[in-house]
Design an enzyme around this catalytic site. Structure first.
Site, PDB file in Angstrom:
ATOM      1  N   LYS A   1       0.842  -1.199   0.000  1.00  0.00           N
ATOM      2  CA  LYS A   1       0.000   0.000   0.000  1.00  0.00           C
ATOM      3  C   LYS A   1       0.878   1.250   0.000  1.00  0.00           C
ATOM      4  O   LYS A   1       2.005   1.211   0.490  1.00  0.00           O
ATOM      5  CB  LYS A   1      -0.860   0.033   1.272  1.00  0.00           C
ATOM      6  CG  LYS A   1      -1.977  -1.003   1.322  1.00  0.00           C
ATOM      7  CD  LYS A   1      -2.778  -0.855   2.610  1.00  0.00           C
ATOM      8  CE  LYS A   1      -3.880  -1.898   2.700  1.00  0.00           C
ATOM      9  NZ  LYS A   1      -4.909  -1.761   1.656  1.00  0.00           N
TER      10      LYS A   1
ATOM     11  N   ARG B   1     -10.133 -11.608   2.055  1.00  0.00           N
ATOM     12  CA  ARG B   1     -10.962 -12.667   1.481  1.00  0.00           C
ATOM     13  C   ARG B   1     -10.256 -14.024   1.547  1.00  0.00           C
ATOM     14  O   ARG B   1     -10.910 -15.062   1.622  1.00  0.00           O
ATOM     15  CB  ARG B   1     -11.359 -12.291   0.043  1.00  0.00           C
ATOM     16  CG  ARG B   1     -10.218 -12.097  -0.904  1.00  0.00           C
ATOM     17  CD  ARG B   1     -10.607 -11.270  -2.127  1.00  0.00           C
ATOM     18  NE  ARG B   1     -10.808  -9.850  -1.791  1.00  0.00           N
ATOM     19  CZ  ARG B   1     -11.152  -8.911  -2.678  1.00  0.00           C
ATOM     20  NH1 ARG B   1     -11.339  -9.231  -3.956  1.00  0.00           N
ATOM     21  NH2 ARG B   1     -11.300  -7.670  -2.297  1.00  0.00           N
TER      22      ARG B   1
HETATM   23  N1  BES Z   1      -8.037  -3.826   4.497  1.00  0.00           N
HETATM   24  C1  BES Z   1      -8.221  -3.437   3.158  1.00  0.00           C
HETATM   25  C2  BES Z   1      -9.526  -2.678   2.932  1.00  0.00           C
HETATM   26  C3  BES Z   1      -9.707  -1.367   3.628  1.00  0.00           C
HETATM   27  C4  BES Z   1      -9.575  -0.190   2.935  1.00  0.00           C
HETATM   28  C5  BES Z   1     -10.062  -1.310   4.937  1.00  0.00           C
HETATM   29  C6  BES Z   1      -9.778   1.010   3.550  1.00  0.00           C
HETATM   30  C7  BES Z   1     -10.262  -0.102   5.577  1.00  0.00           C
HETATM   31  C8  BES Z   1     -10.130   1.059   4.868  1.00  0.00           C
HETATM   32  C9  BES Z   1      -8.224  -4.665   2.239  1.00  0.00           C
HETATM   33  O1  BES Z   1      -7.440  -5.719   2.659  1.00  0.00           O
HETATM   34  C10 BES Z   1      -7.688  -4.222   0.932  1.00  0.00           C
HETATM   35  O2  BES Z   1      -6.546  -3.877   0.870  1.00  0.00           O
HETATM   36  N2  BES Z   1      -8.526  -4.248  -0.096  1.00  0.00           N
HETATM   37  C11 BES Z   1      -8.134  -3.852  -1.394  1.00  0.00           C
HETATM   38  C12 BES Z   1      -8.658  -4.879  -2.374  1.00  0.00           C
HETATM   39  C13 BES Z   1      -8.118  -4.718  -3.762  1.00  0.00           C
HETATM   40  C14 BES Z   1      -6.644  -5.033  -3.805  1.00  0.00           C
HETATM   41  C15 BES Z   1      -8.891  -5.634  -4.678  1.00  0.00           C
HETATM   42  C16 BES Z   1      -8.728  -2.487  -1.681  1.00  0.00           C
HETATM   43  O3  BES Z   1      -9.863  -2.235  -1.285  1.00  0.00           O
HETATM   44  O4  BES Z   1      -8.030  -1.670  -2.252  1.00  0.00           O
HETATM   45 MN    MN Z   2      -5.429  -5.518   1.972  1.00  0.00          MN
END
Ligand code: BES
Ligand code: MN
Ligand code: ZN
Length: 494
Positions: free
Chosen positions: A273, A347
Site C-alpha cells: 500500500k 478474502r
Molecule cells: N483492508 C483493506 C480494505 C480497507 C480499505 C479497509 C480502507 C479499511 C479502509 C483490504 O485488505 C484491501 O486492501 N482491499 C483492497 C482490495 C483490492 C486489492 C482488490 C482495496 O480495497 O483496495
Molecule cells: Mn489488503
C-alpha cells in the site's frame, strides 16, 4: 458507570445535571419540558422566546442553578423534529449529553424520559448511548480524560419494568467498548497471538469455550489460503474459535457462525500500500474484534441458539517469505486461488474461516470484515455494506440492524458478477477482472466458500473507524455491527 432508576419527581432530584430532550416544533414547551418550565418560573420558555432554545438536533442548552430544582444544572438537548425521532436519535442524544457534560467536569447526571419514551427499549437506548459515549480512545495518553469520566447516571421517568432494558443496554455497550478497545490497539501491541490471548481470557471469564489453533494446527488442517497471507510475517497466525452453547438446543437446531477478519496489520504485502494513511490498517482486525465482542455479550444475554465465532488472525507483510502476485494457493475447501494482488488478503483468510465454520456445523453464517476500499466509495462512512446469499436471512439481519440503530444497506450479489472472479490458471482469482464493483467482487469471492449455507457478508471498511470525534462518540474504533449481531442471535426465531 453506575446506572439506576430513580422514581422521585424530577424537581426533587439532587443531581449534578438533569438532562432532557426538547423537540424542534412550535409548542416545544410541552410534557416534562412544560413541567420543568413551571418549576423554574418560565426559564425554559424565556430561552425559547429568545431564540436560544430551538430544539434542533443535538443543540445543547445548559442552565446553571435552575431555580426551583434540586439539580445543579439543567441540560436541554435538541431532539430535532418529533416525527423523525427514533430510538437511534435517543441513543445519540443521551451520548451527546454525557460528552457535553463530562467535558465540563460533571461526574454524575440524571436523564429524564419524555412521556413517549418510558419503556424498556428506550431505557436500553439511553443506557447504550451513555456507556458508549463515556469511552475514550486515550489509553496511551499520559494526560488521560479518564479523570473526566462520568461515575454515575440515574434514569428517571421510567419504572422498575425498564430495569431489564438497562441491564441489556449495559451488556451491549460494554461489549462494544471491549471490541473498540481491541480495535484501537496498535499492531505492535496486538499481534494475532495477543488477540488470541485476549479472546481466551474473555471466554474464560464469560464461561465460553475457546479453542486457539496455532500455525501448526492451521497447517495440519490445510488452511492454505490463510497460511498464504501469514507466510510473509514473522508473527505466527492464529485461528480463534469461541463457542456459546445454550442450556438446551435440540439436534437439528440452527447454528449461527460469526466469522470475523482479523488482520492485525495490513501493509498490502508485496502489492504494498502507499505510505499515506497506512497507519490506519491497524484496524483491519475490526471484524474479528467485533465478533469476539458479540460473544462476550451473548455469554451474558444467553440466546436460545448455539453460536460459533471463528476469527482468522494474521499480519499481512511483505518480506522474503511473502507470497507474490500470481502465486496459486489451495484453500481448505480444495478450491485453487490465483493471488493476483496480495492486498486482497482479507478474502483469503475468510475463505478458510468460512469453510471451517461450515465444518463445525454452521447452518447460517455472517462474516464481518474491513474488506474493501470500494465499499467506502459506494456507501462512504455512513452505511455498512450488506451482501447476502439468502433473501429471508438477509431481511432478518437488516431488521435487526434497524432495531439496533446501526445503518446497513443491501448490496447486489447476482450471478452476473461471478465471471469477475473466474480464474485464468486456477478455479478463482482474488481480484476482479472487470472494471468497478470492487466490494461486490470481494463478496462474490467469499460466497464461493459459503457455498449453499445461508450467508451474509458485512463490509465494515467504511464504518469501523471514526476519523473525528462525534458529539456522541469518541474518534477511533466504532464497534459497528456488534449490536445488530447480538440482536440476530437473540431473535433468530422471531
Ligand atoms: N483492508 C483493506 C480494505 C480497507 C480499505 C479497509 C480502507 C479499511 C479502509 C483490504 O485488505 C484491501 O486492501 N482491499 C483492497 C482490495 C483490492 C486489492 C482488490 C482495496 O480495497 O483496495
Ligand atoms: Mn489488503
Ligand atoms: Zn485488509
Amino acid at each position: 458507570m453506575d446506572i439506576r432508576i430513580v422514581t422521585q419527581p424530577a424537581r426533587q432530584i439532587e443531581t449534578e445535571a438533569l438532562v432532557t430532550c426538547v423537540f424542534e416544533k412550535d409548542d416545544r414547551i410541552e410534557g416534562v419540558v412544560a413541567e420543568l418550565d413551571q418549576e423554574t418560573a418560565g426559564r425554559i420558555k424565556a430561552l425559547a422566546d429568545g431564540g436560544e432554545l430551538t430544539g434542533k438536533s443535538l443543540e445543547m442548552t445548559l442552565v446553571h442553578n435552575p431555580p426551583g430544582l434540586a439539580a445543579q444544572r439543567l441540560l436541554l438537548v435538541g431532539a430535532g423534529k418529533p416525527e423523525k425521532f427514533t430510538l437511534a436519535d435517543l441513543r445519540r442524544a443521551a451520548g451527546a449529553a454525557l460528552r457535553h457534560l463530562k467535558s465540563r467536569g460533571v461526574k454524575q447526571l440524571t436523564f429524564l424520559a419524555q412521556e413517549a419514551y418510558r419503556d424498556a427499549a428506550a431505557a436500553q437506548a439511553v443506557t447504550e448511548g451513555l456507556v458508549l459515549a463515556d469511552f475514550e480512545s486515550d489509553k496511551y495518553k499520559s494526560d488521560k480524560k479518564n479523570d473526566k469520566r462520568i461515575d454515575a447516571a440515574t434514569l428517571t421517568g421510567w419504572d422498575a419494568s425498564a430495569a431489564p432494558g438497562i441491564d441489556r443496554g449495559r451488556v451491549l455497550a460494554e461489549s462494544q467498548n471491549f471490541a473498540r478497545d481491541l480495535i484501537n490497539e496498535p499492531s505492535n501491541r496486538l499481534t494475532p497471538r495477543v488477540l488470541a490471548e485476549r479472546a481466551e481470557a474473555m471466554a474464560r471469564e464469560a464461561g465460553l469455550t475457546c479453542e486457539i489453533l496455532d500455525e501448526k494446527r492451521i497447517a495440519e488442517l490445510k488452511m492454505g489460503a490463510m497460511l498464504s497471507v501469514a507466510q510473509g510475517s514473522s508473527e505466527p497466525p492464529r485461528m480463534i474459535v469461541i463457542t456459546y452453547t445454550p442450556s438446551q438446543a435440540g439436534p437439528g437446531a440452527p447454528v449461527l457462525a460469526l466469522v470475523g477478519k482479523a488482520v492485525t496489520f495490513d501493509t498490502g504485502g508485496i502489492s504494498i500500500k502507499p505510505s499515506e494513511g497506512m497507519e490506519k490498517m491497524k484496524y483491519d482486525m475490526a471484524g474479528g474484534a467485533t465478533m469476539i465482542g458479540v460473544m462476550r455479550a451473548l455469554a451474558q444475554l444467553k440466546p436460545a441458539m448455539k453460536v460459533i465465532c471463528v476469527v482468522p488472525s494474521t499480519e499481512n507483510m511483505p518480506g522474503g517469505r511473502a507470497q507474490k502476485p500470481g502465486d496459486i494457493q489451495i484453500a481448505m475447501s480444495g478450491k485453487s486461488i490465483e493471488v493476483l494482488n496480495t492486498d486482497a488478503e482479507g478474502r483469503l483468510i475468510l475463505a478458510d474461516g468460512i469453510h471451517y465454520a461450515r465444518q463445525l456445523g454452521a447452518t447460517h453464517i455472517v462474516d464481518a470484515a474491513t474488506l474493501t476500499g470500494a465499499i467506502v466509495v459506494a456507501l462512504a462512512n455512513v452505511n455498512v455494506g450488506v451482501f447476502g446469499s439468502d433473501e429471508a436471512f438477509t431481511a432478518k439481519l437488516l431488521a435487526c440492524a434497524k432495531r439496533a440503530g446501526e445503518k446497513m444497506w443491501p448490496m447486489p450479489l447476482d450471478d452476473d458478477y461471478r465471471e469477475f472472479i473466474k480464474g485464468d490458471m486456477a478455479d478463482i482469482r482474488n481480484i476482479g477482472s472487470g472494471k468497478g464493483g470492487g466490494a461486490i467482487t470481494g463478496a462474490m469471492f467469499l460466497k464461493e466458500f459459503a457455498e449453499e449455507t445461508p450467508w451474509i457478508h458485512l463490509d465494515i471498511a467504511g464504518t469501523a473507524w471514526l476519523d473525528d470525534n462525534k458529539p456522541w462518540m469518541a474518534k477511533g474504533a466504532s464497534g459497528v455491527g456488534l449490536r445488530t449481531l447480538v440482536d440476530l442471535a437473540l431473535n433468530f426465531d422471531s
